[in-house]
Write an enzyme that holds these catalytic residues in place. Sequence first.
Site, PDB file in Angstrom:
ATOM      1  N   LEU A 163       0.826  -1.218   0.000  1.00  0.00           N
ATOM      2  CA  LEU A 163       0.000   0.000   0.000  1.00  0.00           C
ATOM      3  C   LEU A 163       0.855   1.261   0.000  1.00  0.00           C
ATOM      4  O   LEU A 163       0.428   2.323  -0.456  1.00  0.00           O
ATOM      5  CB  LEU A 163      -0.893   0.010   1.245  1.00  0.00           C
ATOM      6  CG  LEU A 163      -1.994  -1.045   1.282  1.00  0.00           C
ATOM      7  CD1 LEU A 163      -2.621  -1.103   2.660  1.00  0.00           C
ATOM      8  CD2 LEU A 163      -3.038  -0.748   0.218  1.00  0.00           C
TER       9      LEU A 163
ATOM     10  N   ASP B 212      -0.235  14.490  14.424  1.00  0.00           N
ATOM     11  CA  ASP B 212       0.162  15.310  13.289  1.00  0.00           C
ATOM     12  C   ASP B 212      -0.912  15.293  12.219  1.00  0.00           C
ATOM     13  O   ASP B 212      -1.257  14.243  11.720  1.00  0.00           O
ATOM     14  CB  ASP B 212       1.468  14.735  12.725  1.00  0.00           C
ATOM     15  CG  ASP B 212       2.279  15.845  12.129  1.00  0.00           C
ATOM     16  OD1 ASP B 212       3.468  15.654  11.926  1.00  0.00           O
ATOM     17  OD2 ASP B 212       1.680  16.900  11.865  1.00  0.00           O
TER      18      ASP B 212
ATOM     19  N   LYS C 135       1.839  -3.134   8.662  1.00  0.00           N
ATOM     20  CA  LYS C 135       3.033  -2.312   8.513  1.00  0.00           C
ATOM     21  C   LYS C 135       4.227  -3.102   9.005  1.00  0.00           C
ATOM     22  O   LYS C 135       4.209  -3.616  10.122  1.00  0.00           O
ATOM     23  CB  LYS C 135       2.882  -1.019   9.311  1.00  0.00           C
ATOM     24  CG  LYS C 135       4.095  -0.124   9.218  1.00  0.00           C
ATOM     25  CD  LYS C 135       3.771   1.297   9.560  1.00  0.00           C
ATOM     26  CE  LYS C 135       3.112   1.976   8.404  1.00  0.00           C
ATOM     27  NZ  LYS C 135       2.961   3.433   8.602  1.00  0.00           N
TER      28      LYS C 135
ATOM     29  N   ARG D 129       5.191   2.750   1.136  1.00  0.00           N
ATOM     30  CA  ARG D 129       6.465   2.403   1.755  1.00  0.00           C
ATOM     31  C   ARG D 129       6.910   3.564   2.616  1.00  0.00           C
ATOM     32  O   ARG D 129       6.596   4.715   2.320  1.00  0.00           O
ATOM     33  CB  ARG D 129       7.507   2.075   0.676  1.00  0.00           C
ATOM     34  CG  ARG D 129       7.910   3.258  -0.192  1.00  0.00           C
ATOM     35  CD  ARG D 129       8.630   2.809  -1.454  1.00  0.00           C
ATOM     36  NE  ARG D 129       7.721   2.046  -2.342  1.00  0.00           N
ATOM     37  CZ  ARG D 129       7.916   0.776  -2.672  1.00  0.00           C
ATOM     38  NH1 ARG D 129       8.984   0.156  -2.215  1.00  0.00           N
ATOM     39  NH2 ARG D 129       7.059   0.142  -3.452  1.00  0.00           N
ATOM     40  N   GLY D 130       7.569   3.184   3.733  1.00  0.00           N
ATOM     41  CA  GLY D 130       8.049   4.252   4.616  1.00  0.00           C
ATOM     42  C   GLY D 130       9.545   4.092   4.787  1.00  0.00           C
ATOM     43  O   GLY D 130      10.152   3.204   4.200  1.00  0.00           O
TER      44      GLY D 130
ATOM     45  N   PHE E 213      11.103   3.102   7.378  1.00  0.00           N
ATOM     46  CA  PHE E 213      11.501   1.907   8.140  1.00  0.00           C
ATOM     47  C   PHE E 213      10.906   0.625   7.581  1.00  0.00           C
ATOM     48  O   PHE E 213      11.080  -0.431   8.131  1.00  0.00           O
ATOM     49  CB  PHE E 213      11.087   2.074   9.608  1.00  0.00           C
ATOM     50  CG  PHE E 213      11.778   3.222  10.266  1.00  0.00           C
ATOM     51  CD1 PHE E 213      11.163   4.455  10.338  1.00  0.00           C
ATOM     52  CD2 PHE E 213      13.061   3.080  10.783  1.00  0.00           C
ATOM     53  CE1 PHE E 213      11.799   5.522  10.933  1.00  0.00           C
ATOM     54  CE2 PHE E 213      13.700   4.144  11.378  1.00  0.00           C
ATOM     55  CZ  PHE E 213      13.067   5.376  11.452  1.00  0.00           C
ATOM     56  N   GLY E 214      10.100   0.744   6.513  1.00  0.00           N
ATOM     57  CA  GLY E 214       9.509  -0.498   6.005  1.00  0.00           C
ATOM     58  C   GLY E 214       8.293  -0.214   5.150  1.00  0.00           C
ATOM     59  O   GLY E 214       8.020   0.934   4.810  1.00  0.00           O
ATOM     60  N   HIS E 215       7.587  -1.274   4.822  1.00  0.00           N
ATOM     61  CA  HIS E 215       6.456  -1.132   3.889  1.00  0.00           C
ATOM     62  C   HIS E 215       5.137  -1.438   4.586  1.00  0.00           C
ATOM     63  O   HIS E 215       5.115  -2.051   5.642  1.00  0.00           O
ATOM     64  CB  HIS E 215       6.631  -2.125   2.736  1.00  0.00           C
ATOM     65  CG  HIS E 215       7.857  -1.847   1.922  1.00  0.00           C
ATOM     66  ND1 HIS E 215       8.216  -2.589   0.838  1.00  0.00           N
ATOM     67  CD2 HIS E 215       8.828  -0.897   2.051  1.00  0.00           C
ATOM     68  CE1 HIS E 215       9.343  -2.113   0.324  1.00  0.00           C
ATOM     69  NE2 HIS E 215       9.737  -1.083   1.048  1.00  0.00           N
ATOM     70  N   VAL E 216       4.070  -1.025   3.933  1.00  0.00           N
ATOM     71  CA  VAL E 216       2.725  -1.330   4.428  1.00  0.00           C
ATOM     72  C   VAL E 216       2.051  -2.204   3.389  1.00  0.00           C
ATOM     73  O   VAL E 216       2.065  -1.868   2.208  1.00  0.00           O
ATOM     74  CB  VAL E 216       1.898  -0.045   4.611  1.00  0.00           C
ATOM     75  CG1 VAL E 216       0.524  -0.374   5.171  1.00  0.00           C
ATOM     76  CG2 VAL E 216       2.629   0.924   5.522  1.00  0.00           C
TER      77      VAL E 216
HETATM   78  C1  LIG Z   1       4.386   4.015   5.091  1.00  0.00           C
HETATM   79  C2  LIG Z   1       2.971   4.322   5.318  1.00  0.00           C
HETATM   80  O1  LIG Z   1       2.594   4.571   6.425  1.00  0.00           O
HETATM   81  N1  LIG Z   1       2.109   4.287   4.269  1.00  0.00           N
HETATM   82  C3  LIG Z   1       0.783   4.853   4.254  1.00  0.00           C
HETATM   83  C4  LIG Z   1       0.203   4.515   2.939  1.00  0.00           C
HETATM   84  C5  LIG Z   1      -0.286   3.127   3.178  1.00  0.00           C
HETATM   85  N2  LIG Z   1      -0.837   3.160   4.529  1.00  0.00           N
HETATM   86  C6  LIG Z   1      -2.185   2.761   4.810  1.00  0.00           C
HETATM   87  C7  LIG Z   1      -2.615   2.435   6.103  1.00  0.00           C
HETATM   88 CL1  LIG Z   1      -1.492   2.490   7.423  1.00  0.00          CL
HETATM   89  C8  LIG Z   1      -3.944   2.052   6.347  1.00  0.00           C
HETATM   90  N3  LIG Z   1      -4.850   1.991   5.367  1.00  0.00           N
HETATM   91  C9  LIG Z   1      -4.471   2.309   4.106  1.00  0.00           C
HETATM   92  N4  LIG Z   1      -5.185   2.329   2.970  1.00  0.00           N
HETATM   93  C10 LIG Z   1      -4.336   2.702   1.978  1.00  0.00           C
HETATM   94  C11 LIG Z   1      -4.759   2.811   0.599  1.00  0.00           C
HETATM   95  C12 LIG Z   1      -5.997   2.454   0.119  1.00  0.00           C
HETATM   96  N5  LIG Z   1      -5.987   2.719  -1.190  1.00  0.00           N
HETATM   97  C13 LIG Z   1      -7.085   2.498  -2.134  1.00  0.00           C
HETATM   98  N6  LIG Z   1      -4.800   3.228  -1.560  1.00  0.00           N
HETATM   99  C14 LIG Z   1      -4.029   3.281  -0.460  1.00  0.00           C
HETATM  100  C15 LIG Z   1      -2.627   3.796  -0.464  1.00  0.00           C
HETATM  101  N7  LIG Z   1      -3.083   2.942   2.452  1.00  0.00           N
HETATM  102  C16 LIG Z   1      -3.161   2.689   3.781  1.00  0.00           C
HETATM  103  C17 LIG Z   1      -0.214   4.268   5.217  1.00  0.00           C
END
Ligand SMILES: CC(=O)N[C@H]1CCN(c2c(Cl)cnc3[nH]c(-c4cn(C)nc4C)nc23)C1
Length: 308
Positions: free
Chosen positions: A21, A138, A44, A23-24, A26-29
């Site tokens: 979903l 934040d 995460k 990337r950060g 420290f890692g990916h989601v």
């Molecule tokens: C590193 C980091 O914290 N990344 C962020 C993006 C993904 N994340 C999400 C987190 Cl932590 C929770 N829910 C999410 N939903 C999505 C998402 C849904 N769509 C259709 N597109 C996305 C993108 N992302 C998340 C938090």
Amino acid sequence: GVSATEKKRWTLNDFDIGKPLGRGKFGHVYLAREKRSNHIVALKVLFKSQLQQSQVEHQLRREVEIQSHLRHPNILRLYGYFYDQKRVYLILEYAAKGELYKELQKCKYFSERRAATYVASLARALIYCHGKHVIHRDIKPENLLIGAQGELKIADFGWSVHTFNRRRTMCGTLDYLPPEMVLSRKMYFQIFRVSSPTIFNLTSCCIFLTVESVEHDASVDIWSLGVLCYEFLYGVPPFEAKEHSDTYRRIVQVDLKFPPKPIVSSGAKDLISQMLVKESAQRLPLHKLLEHPWIIQNADPSGIYRGC
Ligand SMILES: CC(=O)N[C@H]1CCN(c2c(Cl)cnc3[nH]c(-c4cn(C)nc4C)nc23)C1
């Protein structure tokens, strides 16, 4: 009482892993599904090596502790966590409609109804956090996600892998900092010399601000929420400038200007003007915000909004 999910010892085998979903640092989601319940979550994955390098393990523990106890429709849930040899895994609520800043980019700016609906949701979430003496979350657009019903979720924790809540190293953006933090010589942050060891150079490269663990009180959040409300309505933050030094000066002078386009009601400008006030004690309190005529007239009580 403690629900089943909190007591259970999770392992990676409990989940089917889906697409990444985001990337950060420290890692990916990843999108993931808990096998037994078929519950969709955001998993995460943080690398212990990276966490150790940046000495943020104890902060992560504190963040997990706080986040797992916050229960609010506009705050992304942390259901639990587990770890293995090399990684720490956080089981987070999945926000089905993704990242708010992408939505803002797509729409350029939001309607007054959508902006007011989001601002009211954020005010309620912040009132809840302050009620539990949780320091400010934040609330930049980058830290906001949209749930399946179109409701706003503060995913601060979700994003704090980039920048930890207590020691936030914001590379670049000063846009959301209130004057007292930008001016502060004391507790809020130290500015590390990132370039020449001589005078502190605001203009050149990225400024690394480390916000020490300081109890941000509500007034910092009111300022940031005012910045966000402006950005929802105009598509750009109020003190944006090419150079850091210019943003810095515009914040400190509260150089607030409302562009002629897009056309924004006087009610909205009045609310923003009551939030972006230099003297922190003079800023409109969050509960008063919810009674402001512009919010009453425009915010959808359900906190749900679709369309730009
Ligand atoms: C590193 C980091 O914290 N990344 C962020 C993006 C993904 N994340 C999400 C987190 Cl932590 C929770 N829910 C999410 N939903 C999505 C998402 C849904 N769509 C259709 N597109 C996305 C993108 N992302 C998340 C938090």
